[in-house]
Design a protein around this motif. Structure first.
Motif, PDB file in Angstrom:
ATOM      1  N   ARG A 180       0.833  -1.210   0.000  1.00 33.45           N
ATOM      2  CA  ARG A 180       0.000   0.000   0.000  1.00 33.45           C
ATOM      3  C   ARG A 180       0.867   1.258   0.000  1.00 33.45           C
ATOM      4  O   ARG A 180       0.595   2.219  -0.725  1.00 33.45           O
ATOM      5  N   HIS A 181       1.912   1.254   0.812  1.00 37.06           N
ATOM      6  CA  HIS A 181       2.835   2.393   0.859  1.00 37.06           C
ATOM      7  C   HIS A 181       3.528   2.571  -0.488  1.00 37.06           C
ATOM      8  O   HIS A 181       3.685   3.703  -0.979  1.00 37.06           O
ATOM      9  N   LEU A 182       3.907   1.476  -1.120  1.00 43.04           N
ATOM     10  CA  LEU A 182       4.618   1.542  -2.390  1.00 43.04           C
ATOM     11  C   LEU A 182       3.715   2.018  -3.528  1.00 43.04           C
ATOM     12  O   LEU A 182       4.196   2.547  -4.535  1.00 43.04           O
ATOM     13  N   CYS A 183       2.402   1.826  -3.378  1.00 44.65           N
ATOM     14  CA  CYS A 183       1.459   2.204  -4.431  1.00 44.65           C
ATOM     15  C   CYS A 183       0.966   3.647  -4.311  1.00 44.65           C
ATOM     16  O   CYS A 183       0.105   4.066  -5.094  1.00 44.65           O
ATOM     17  N   ALA A 184       1.486   4.391  -3.347  1.00 48.19           N
ATOM     18  CA  ALA A 184       1.026   5.762  -3.127  1.00 48.19           C
ATOM     19  C   ALA A 184       1.040   6.629  -4.388  1.00 48.19           C
ATOM     20  O   ALA A 184       0.117   7.425  -4.604  1.00 48.19           O
ATOM     21  N   PRO A 185       2.040   6.515  -5.280  1.00 49.48           N
ATOM     22  CA  PRO A 185       2.038   7.368  -6.479  1.00 49.48           C
ATOM     23  C   PRO A 185       0.861   7.115  -7.423  1.00 49.48           C
ATOM     24  O   PRO A 185       0.591   7.942  -8.302  1.00 49.48           O
ATOM     25  N   PHE A 186       0.160   5.980  -7.232  1.00 53.54           N
ATOM     26  CA  PHE A 186      -0.921   5.637  -8.159  1.00 53.54           C
ATOM     27  C   PHE A 186      -2.300   5.774  -7.514  1.00 53.54           C
ATOM     28  O   PHE A 186      -3.265   5.176  -7.981  1.00 53.54           O
ATOM     29  N   SER A 187      -2.413   6.540  -6.451  1.00 57.13           N
ATOM     30  CA  SER A 187      -3.674   6.602  -5.704  1.00 57.13           C
ATOM     31  C   SER A 187      -4.429   7.912  -5.886  1.00 57.13           C
ATOM     32  O   SER A 187      -5.464   8.122  -5.255  1.00 57.13           O
ATOM     33  N   SER A 188      -3.947   8.803  -6.754  1.00 57.11           N
ATOM     34  CA  SER A 188      -4.568  10.129  -6.852  1.00 57.11           C
ATOM     35  C   SER A 188      -5.787  10.170  -7.766  1.00 57.11           C
ATOM     36  O   SER A 188      -6.537  11.142  -7.754  1.00 57.11           O
ATOM     37  N   SER A 189      -5.993   9.115  -8.564  1.00 57.50           N
ATOM     38  CA  SER A 189      -7.166   9.098  -9.442  1.00 57.50           C
ATOM     39  C   SER A 189      -7.565   7.661  -9.734  1.00 57.50           C
ATOM     40  O   SER A 189      -6.778   6.732  -9.552  1.00 57.50           O
ATOM     41  N   VAL A 190      -8.806   7.499 -10.216  1.00 57.20           N
ATOM     42  CA  VAL A 190      -9.304   6.160 -10.545  1.00 57.20           C
ATOM     43  C   VAL A 190      -8.488   5.555 -11.677  1.00 57.20           C
ATOM     44  O   VAL A 190      -8.134   4.373 -11.648  1.00 57.20           O
ATOM     45  N   GLU A 191      -8.155   6.354 -12.671  1.00 58.22           N
ATOM     46  CA  GLU A 191      -7.376   5.839 -13.801  1.00 58.22           C
ATOM     47  C   GLU A 191      -6.001   5.343 -13.358  1.00 58.22           C
ATOM     48  O   GLU A 191      -5.542   4.285 -13.776  1.00 58.22           O
ATOM     49  N   LEU A 192      -5.349   6.107 -12.486  1.00 57.16           N
ATOM     50  CA  LEU A 192      -4.045   5.682 -11.981  1.00 57.16           C
ATOM     51  C   LEU A 192      -4.197   4.436 -11.112  1.00 57.16           C
ATOM     52  O   LEU A 192      -3.326   3.560 -11.109  1.00 57.16           O
ATOM     53  N   SER A 193      -5.301   4.341 -10.371  1.00 56.26           N
ATOM     54  CA  SER A 193      -5.515   3.203  -9.475  1.00 56.26           C
ATOM     55  C   SER A 193      -5.624   1.885 -10.215  1.00 56.26           C
ATOM     56  O   SER A 193      -5.418   0.813  -9.626  1.00 56.26           O
ATOM     57  N   ARG A 194      -5.936   1.945 -11.523  1.00 56.14           N
ATOM     58  CA  ARG A 194      -6.012   0.706 -12.292  1.00 56.14           C
ATOM     59  C   ARG A 194      -4.635   0.072 -12.469  1.00 56.14           C
ATOM     60  O   ARG A 194      -4.527  -1.071 -12.901  1.00 56.14           O
TER      61      ARG A 194
END
Length: 601
Positions: A180-194
């Motif tokens: 979860r900590h490592l995925c922080a750069p991809f959590s700002s939008s739904v598209e990035l969260s994919r």
């Protein structure tokens, strides 16, 4: 039909000197989106680009097919992208594929470390080795369509339609998402969260079974908590929030569809158990002794530790809780076990019951049949607690598990796994009868030899995996879990594992604890504030290093005197010197073990 909240199944990673491009693909290699992820290797920025507007310069790039992204970590030289190079299919649950990560790659944003000082480069190399060490431990699992981090019961009770539309990384249970900590750069939008794939640490085993003509799947999922995560002797007890060390939620799942495939005939059942360190404030630091003495500080409020932990358990799981304590009632374990029993009596929580069972005393001389005593003690709750059941084609046809067993020994590994397997088998028998797979509610599943072999080995594999992650070796007593009795080979294997644990726990686990803290983000690298001391060698320029060197030198002198000079007086002198050094090392054992350097508990 795919959802905008789905995680992409595969990617092509295109690497250029200044940019990473991640192009979504399906598992067959077909392009899965008209957008892609662009990562600036100099600034670290991440953006979604439309391929029709900004085509990927594929001709100029190095291309690598990958299974997914673990995340991004910042080390001394800058950011590193961690990707999944290979993963093996474990099996399917409810038509969803579950994968075990078998190979990863850690790719630096910057192509060189020439901008670092010699000291910074040394630290960067060791931090990188730590991340490799954690990933090489194994036991990392994921699914792009199935929520591995929540139990079937929780999903049935709590997953609202709105919840199901959230990105998978947001839906996942944060207690069990190790990246979860490592995925922080991809959590700002739904598209990035994919692009953010939640990864669980622990064990997943899925087996196909047949009992008297009925086919079904048996799955075991053990979810290791990120809270108070670490290694055997450096993580014990609970923290101030109520999280216990080595906490693992284990869910045994049965998936069954009656022949004919008629509506309403497909069902899932499950049974949840927990294991975790004794819920008190206590420690057991390694000090070169075979078994360090557990300690508690007089000023610590042990009642508070227990109540915080159990109220947290009740808040998360609800229902009744039975605490099964397997520690010895004599010797070094007595004080901790006795204190637990005392605070449980004082707290008198209405949702918790305590069951003490001195495992080693009861099964001494390999008298494993005496485990039936514990089974009988827990039989009423096994019936009352029940299990989760859901008819896939008729969601209203459901029943819930009403209570939970929380089992512990000192390590929550060997004894705990034996008892959890016993309870799981008893619950499974009730589930098989409920589903009509067996027609006798009292049938001993051990008489079904083929099935019994699968069940026992599944639980033994679970015990081995959980033990490797916490203690550094496979579990002890797995011969009993696998075949139902102790064997000479099992005893020899236990001896080897015990000795291996001793050396790893004393001379390697401090480094391993640091690696876990770095991976989880409990320690964050600051290039301008690196630790003062980070060496792992015992050959240091202090009393510790001097004692080690002195012991080695005196050993060499004893050997030389015996082989060359045949001088009895000199031999005795150097033998006395050697014994003196050993005594000094033994008395000051805590100074000679490998301790964590990055984050103090």
């Amino acid at each position: 039909m795919s959802s905008t909240a789905d995680v992409y199944e595969r990617f092509n990673l295109y690497s250029l000197p200044d940019t990473f491009y991640l192009e979504p693909r399906d598992k067959y290699g077909v392009v899965a989106s008209n957008t892609y992820l662009e990562i600036d290797r100099n600034l670290g920025d991440v953006n979604i680009r439309r391929s029709t507007d900004f085509p990927i310069p594929v001709v100029e790039a190095d291309v690598q097919p990958i299974y997914g992204i673990v995340g991004v970590i910042r080390l001394v030289s800058g950011n590193y992208l961690i990707v999944i190079k290979r993963a093996e299919l474990v099996g399917t649950i409810n038509n969803s594929e579950i994968y075990h990560i078998t190979e990863t790659d850690i790719i630096p944003y910057k192509k060189t470390t020439l901008h670092l000082t010699e000291r910074q480069a040394w630290f960067n190399r060791h931090f990188l080795e730590m991340i490799h060490l954690v990933l090489a431990t194994g036991g990392f699992y994921y699914s792009t369509t199935f929520d591995l981090t929540h139990s079937l019961q929780w999903l049935s009770e709590s997953a609202t339609p709105t919840f199901k539309q959230l990105p998978m990384i947001e839906r996942a249970n944060p207690r069990f998402v190790w990246n979860r900590h490592l995925c922080a750069p991809f959590s700002s939008s739904v598209e990035l969260s994919r692009y953010a794939l939640p990864i669980m640490h622990g064990f997943v085993g899925i087996r196909s079974c047949i009992i008297r003509g009925s086919s079904f799947k048996l799955a075991l999922i053990s979810r290791r908590s990120i809270h108070r995560a670490g290694v055997r002797f450096y993580m014990r007890g609970t923290d101030s929030m109520g999280h216990s060390a080595n906490f693992i939620e284990t869910e045994q799942i049965l998936e069954f569809e009656k022949s004919g495939g008629k509506p309403g005939k497909r069902a899932l059942t499950s049974f949840i158990q927990m294991r975790g360190s004794i819920p008190l404030y206590w420690s057991q630091k390694p000090n070169l002794r075979w078994q360090p003495l557990p300690t508690m500080k007089p000023a610590d409020d042990q009642l508070d530790a227990y109540v915080r932990h159990m109220r947290l358990q009740h808040q998360i799981y609800g229902g009744k809780h039975v605490i099964v304590n397997l520690v010895n009632t004599k010797g070094r374990e007595k004080r901790i076990g006795g204190e637990l029993e005392r605070v449980i009596h004082v707290a008198n929580l209405d949702f918790a019951r305590y069951v003490g069972f001195d495992f080693h005393r009861e099964v001494q001389s390999l008298n494993w049949d005496r485990l039936s005593i514990l089974k009988d003690m827990l039989a009423p709750e096994l019936v009352d607690f029940g299990f989760f059941y859901s008819a896939i084609d008729n969601p209203s046809d459901v029943r819930f598990q009403l209570g939970f067993f929380r089992t512990n020994c000192m390590d929550c590994l060997d004894r705990t796994n034996v008892v959890q397997a016993m309870l799981a088998k008893e619950s499974l028998r009730n589930q098989l009868f409920f589903l009509g797979i067996i027609d006798n509610p009292n049938l001993d599943l051990d008489v079904l030899e083929d099935f019994s072999h699968i069940f026992k080995n599944l639980w033994a594999d679970n015990g081995d995996e959980c033990s490797k992650q916490y203690a550094g070796t496979g579990a002890l007593k797995t011969d009993f879990t696998r075949i139902g009795k102790r064997t000479m080979n099992g005893a020899i294997n236990d001896g080897i594992n015990a000795v291996t644990r001793y050396f790893k726990n004393n001379f390697a686990d401090g480094y391993r604890q640091d690696a876990i803290d770095l991976f989880l983000g409990n320690f964050k690298v600051d290039p301008n504030a690196l630790p003062e001391r980070f060496d792992t060698s015992v050959f240091r320029l202090d009393a510790t290093g001097g004692a080690i060197i002195g012991a080695i030198f005196s050993t060499a002198m004893v050997i030389l005197c015996l082989l060359i000079s045949e001088n009895t007086t000199a031999t005795l002198f150097w033998m006395i010197v050697f014994i003196a050094f050993l005594l000094f090392i033994y008395i000051n054992g805590e100074e000679f073990v490998n301790t964590p350097k990055l984050k103090q508990d």
